[in-house]
Design a protein around this motif. Structure first.
Motif, PDB file in Angstrom:
ATOM      1  N   GLU A 125       0.827  -1.067  -0.054  1.00 46.16           N
ATOM      2  CA  GLU A 125      -0.098  -0.085   0.088  1.00 46.16           C
ATOM      3  C   GLU A 125       1.090   1.375  -0.237  1.00 46.16           C
ATOM      4  OE1 GLU A 125      -3.139   0.054   3.055  1.00 46.16           O
ATOM      5  OE2 GLU A 125      -3.247   2.282   2.917  1.00 46.16           O
ATOM      6  N   THR A 126       1.913   1.402   1.037  1.00 47.57           N
ATOM      7  CA  THR A 126       2.819   2.612   0.875  1.00 47.57           C
ATOM      8  C   THR A 126       3.574   2.555  -0.422  1.00 47.57           C
ATOM      9  OG1 THR A 126       2.935   2.199   3.226  1.00 47.57           O
ATOM     10  CG2 THR A 126       4.675   3.448   2.385  1.00 47.57           C
ATOM     11  N   ALA A 127       4.250   1.448  -1.029  1.00 51.31           N
ATOM     12  CA  ALA A 127       4.994   1.344  -2.248  1.00 51.31           C
ATOM     13  C   ALA A 127       4.047   2.085  -3.300  1.00 51.31           C
ATOM     14  CB  ALA A 127       5.314  -0.026  -2.405  1.00 51.31           C
ATOM     15  N   ILE A 142      -4.507  -0.179  -2.813  1.00 48.98           N
ATOM     16  CA  ILE A 142      -5.629  -1.100  -2.210  1.00 48.98           C
ATOM     17  C   ILE A 142      -5.513  -0.998  -0.879  1.00 48.98           C
ATOM     18  CG2 ILE A 142      -6.430  -3.352  -2.011  1.00 48.98           C
ATOM     19  CD1 ILE A 142      -6.744  -2.284  -5.069  1.00 48.98           C
ATOM     20  N   ASP A 143      -6.526  -0.608  -0.186  1.00 47.20           N
ATOM     21  CA  ASP A 143      -6.389  -0.525   1.363  1.00 47.20           C
ATOM     22  C   ASP A 143      -7.937  -1.284   1.711  1.00 47.20           C
ATOM     23  OD1 ASP A 143      -8.326   1.277   0.829  1.00 47.20           O
ATOM     24  OD2 ASP A 143      -7.361   2.790   1.652  1.00 47.20           O
ATOM     25  N   ALA A 144      -7.830  -1.446   2.974  1.00 46.54           N
ATOM     26  CA  ALA A 144      -9.440  -2.158   3.754  1.00 46.54           C
ATOM     27  C   ALA A 144     -10.257  -1.557   3.109  1.00 46.54           C
ATOM     28  CB  ALA A 144      -9.003  -1.838   5.289  1.00 46.54           C
ATOM     29  N   TYR A 145     -10.540  -0.117   2.871  1.00 46.49           N
ATOM     30  CA  TYR A 145     -11.719   0.572   2.364  1.00 46.49           C
ATOM     31  C   TYR A 145     -11.943  -0.154   0.943  1.00 46.49           C
ATOM     32  CZ  TYR A 145     -11.092   4.037   5.869  1.00 46.49           C
ATOM     33  OH  TYR A 145     -11.095   4.805   7.154  1.00 46.49           O
ATOM     34  N   THR A 146     -11.022  -0.102   0.197  1.00 42.41           N
ATOM     35  CA  THR A 146     -11.294  -0.743  -1.192  1.00 42.41           C
ATOM     36  C   THR A 146     -11.727  -2.205  -1.055  1.00 42.41           C
ATOM     37  OG1 THR A 146      -9.142   0.850  -1.544  1.00 42.41           O
ATOM     38  CG2 THR A 146     -10.109  -0.606  -3.559  1.00 42.41           C
ATOM     39  N   LYS A 151     -16.137  -5.352  -2.350  1.00 39.49           N
ATOM     40  CA  LYS A 151     -16.811  -6.716  -2.167  1.00 39.49           C
ATOM     41  C   LYS A 151     -18.431  -6.271  -2.071  1.00 39.49           C
ATOM     42  CE  LYS A 151     -13.061  -8.999  -0.022  1.00 39.49           C
ATOM     43  NZ  LYS A 151     -12.656  -9.760   1.142  1.00 39.49           N
ATOM     44  N   ARG A 152     -18.682  -5.126  -1.399  1.00 40.58           N
ATOM     45  CA  ARG A 152     -20.100  -5.056  -1.233  1.00 40.58           C
ATOM     46  C   ARG A 152     -20.609  -4.369  -2.648  1.00 40.58           C
ATOM     47  NH1 ARG A 152     -19.857  -0.954   4.276  1.00 40.58           N
ATOM     48  NH2 ARG A 152     -19.949  -2.822   5.640  1.00 40.58           N
ATOM     49  N   MET A 153     -19.818  -3.688  -3.416  1.00 36.03           N
ATOM     50  CA  MET A 153     -20.468  -3.449  -4.718  1.00 36.03           C
ATOM     51  C   MET A 153     -20.350  -4.632  -5.702  1.00 36.03           C
ATOM     52  SD  MET A 153     -21.553  -0.541  -4.888  1.00 36.03           S
ATOM     53  CE  MET A 153     -21.495   0.024  -6.712  1.00 36.03           C
ATOM     54  N   GLY A 154     -19.733  -5.847  -5.469  1.00 35.49           N
ATOM     55  CA  GLY A 154     -19.688  -6.772  -6.276  1.00 35.49           C
ATOM     56  C   GLY A 154     -18.393  -6.706  -7.331  1.00 35.49           C
ATOM     57  N   TRP A 155     -17.642  -5.911  -7.107  1.00 38.66           N
ATOM     58  CA  TRP A 155     -16.442  -5.691  -7.955  1.00 38.66           C
ATOM     59  C   TRP A 155     -15.252  -6.597  -7.667  1.00 38.66           C
ATOM     60  CZ3 TRP A 155     -15.608  -0.058  -6.489  1.00 38.66           C
ATOM     61  CH2 TRP A 155     -16.673   0.921  -6.946  1.00 38.66           C
ATOM     62  N   LEU A 156     -15.382  -7.220  -6.375  1.00 38.57           N
ATOM     63  CA  LEU A 156     -14.281  -8.310  -6.042  1.00 38.57           C
ATOM     64  C   LEU A 156     -14.959  -9.277  -5.362  1.00 38.57           C
ATOM     65  CD1 LEU A 156     -11.869  -5.984  -4.061  1.00 38.57           C
ATOM     66  CD2 LEU A 156     -11.377  -6.975  -6.288  1.00 38.57           C
ATOM     67  N   SER A 157     -14.598 -10.600  -5.660  1.00 33.91           N
ATOM     68  CA  SER A 157     -15.429 -11.717  -4.968  1.00 33.91           C
ATOM     69  C   SER A 157     -14.962 -11.607  -3.428  1.00 33.91           C
ATOM     70  CB  SER A 157     -14.808 -13.031  -5.505  1.00 33.91           C
ATOM     71  OG  SER A 157     -13.377 -13.455  -5.210  1.00 33.91           O
ATOM     72  N   ILE A 188     -12.754   6.424  -3.072  1.00 30.95           N
ATOM     73  CA  ILE A 188     -13.065   5.316  -2.362  1.00 30.95           C
ATOM     74  C   ILE A 188     -12.987   5.308  -0.827  1.00 30.95           C
ATOM     75  CG2 ILE A 188     -12.412   2.989  -1.806  1.00 30.95           C
ATOM     76  CD1 ILE A 188     -11.835   2.445  -4.724  1.00 30.95           C
ATOM     77  N   VAL A 189     -11.808   6.227  -0.592  1.00 29.34           N
ATOM     78  CA  VAL A 189     -11.372   6.468   1.100  1.00 29.34           C
ATOM     79  C   VAL A 189     -12.725   7.337   1.536  1.00 29.34           C
ATOM     80  CG1 VAL A 189      -9.953   7.434   2.606  1.00 29.34           C
ATOM     81  CG2 VAL A 189      -9.138   6.025   0.872  1.00 29.34           C
ATOM     82  N   LYS A 190     -12.835   8.234   0.753  1.00 31.87           N
ATOM     83  CA  LYS A 190     -13.662   9.549   1.230  1.00 31.87           C
ATOM     84  C   LYS A 190     -15.121   8.779   1.481  1.00 31.87           C
ATOM     85  CE  LYS A 190     -15.580  13.824   1.404  1.00 31.87           C
ATOM     86  NZ  LYS A 190     -15.118  14.650   2.776  1.00 31.87           N
ATOM     87  N   HIS A 191     -15.848   7.956   0.189  1.00 36.32           N
ATOM     88  CA  HIS A 191     -17.114   7.417   0.430  1.00 36.32           C
ATOM     89  C   HIS A 191     -17.101   6.578   1.518  1.00 36.32           C
ATOM     90  CE1 HIS A 191     -20.714   7.000  -1.432  1.00 36.32           C
ATOM     91  NE2 HIS A 191     -20.879   5.695  -1.286  1.00 36.32           N
ATOM     92  N   SER A 192     -16.137   5.957   1.711  1.00 39.83           N
ATOM     93  CA  SER A 192     -15.987   4.644   2.791  1.00 39.83           C
ATOM     94  C   SER A 192     -16.033   5.447   4.142  1.00 39.83           C
ATOM     95  CB  SER A 192     -14.803   3.843   2.739  1.00 39.83           C
ATOM     96  OG  SER A 192     -14.695   3.342   1.301  1.00 39.83           O
TER      97      SER A 192
END
Ligand code: SF4
Length: 219
Positions: A125-127, A142-146, A151-157, A188-192
């Motif tokens: 994440e830092t890199a 990618i972070d925990a919010y993403t 997953k909630r949106m169904g973009w990721l399994s 994503i961070v803002k919305h989350s």
């Protein structure tokens, strides 16, 4: 069903540009990316201001500064002793191996990422924050919010927990444009933080009609 890119556009329209990563110089972006681990940005800002006041807001000055001074400056950012160790070690490696951070970016994204991941205290994440916001490489952080929103949106399994796998999946649907990818992460961070929280405020969310979690009544 709107695409991920459509949702990016809608988020941008809703929240406006987030102007990430805050920082006047590439050095400052890298320093901020290291300090923001496990703390909020307002604490990082205080630490950055302390470094600035002492004339230490650059990788070369941190590399040669006394440890006690750096530790004192980083106190507001939490776990300051460990962060001082990581930041000083990173700065020394940049200066001794590369000369300056810009040299890292001339290696290209793959080699630069490998180099960063070998440094103490720097994970993917830092890199990727350094590479996307500092080096202008097209990488989605990618972070925990993403992971949660994806997953909630169904973009990721629901099973995906690997950083690289999640990044690979999401990047398939997004342009290879560092500005778009950097802005998308910030949105994503803002919305989350504001709406798709741990306990989501779905009734306030414009994404409700296309959200998998709502359809499946998981929440
Ligand atoms: S509808 Fe609810 S779960 Fe889905 S993205 Fe919005 S806040 Fe999150």
């Amino acid at each position: 069903m709107p695409s991920i890119l459509d949702i990016y556009g809608a988020l941008l329209n809703y929240w406006g540009p987030q102007n990430w990563w805050p920082g006047e110089t590439t050095d400052e972006i890298c320093i901020g990316a290291i300090l923001t681990q496990n703390t909020n940005w307002s604490n990082v800002e205080k630490a950055l201001m302390n470094l600035k006041r002492k004339g230490l807001l650059s990788i070369s000055s941190i590399a040669s500064a006394p440890k006690e001074i750096i530790e004192e400056c980083l106190k507001p950012a939490g776990t300051y002793r460990r962060k001082a160790l990581y930041l000083m070690d990173f700065s020394k490696q940049v200066i001794s191996q590369l000369g300056c951070i810009e040299k890292l970016f001339t290696l290209g994204p793959n080699k630069a990422r490998k180099w960063l991941l070998k440094q103490k205290g720097i994970g993917p994440e830092t890199a990727d924050s350094i590479l996307c916001y500092g080096g202008n490489f097209p990488l989605l952080v990618i972070d925990a919010y993403t992971l949660r929103l994806g997953k909630r949106m169904g973009w990721l399994s629901p099973e995906i927990n690997s950083y690289d796998k999640a990044q690979e999946e999401l990047q398939l649907y997004l342009p290879k444009d560092p500005k778009v990818l950097g802005e998308f992460h910030a949105l994503i961070v803002k919305h989350s933080k504001e709406i798709c929280r741990k306990k989501p405020r779905c009734s306030m969310c414009f994404m409700m009609p296309c959200c998998n979690a709502v359809k499946d009544a998981q929440i």
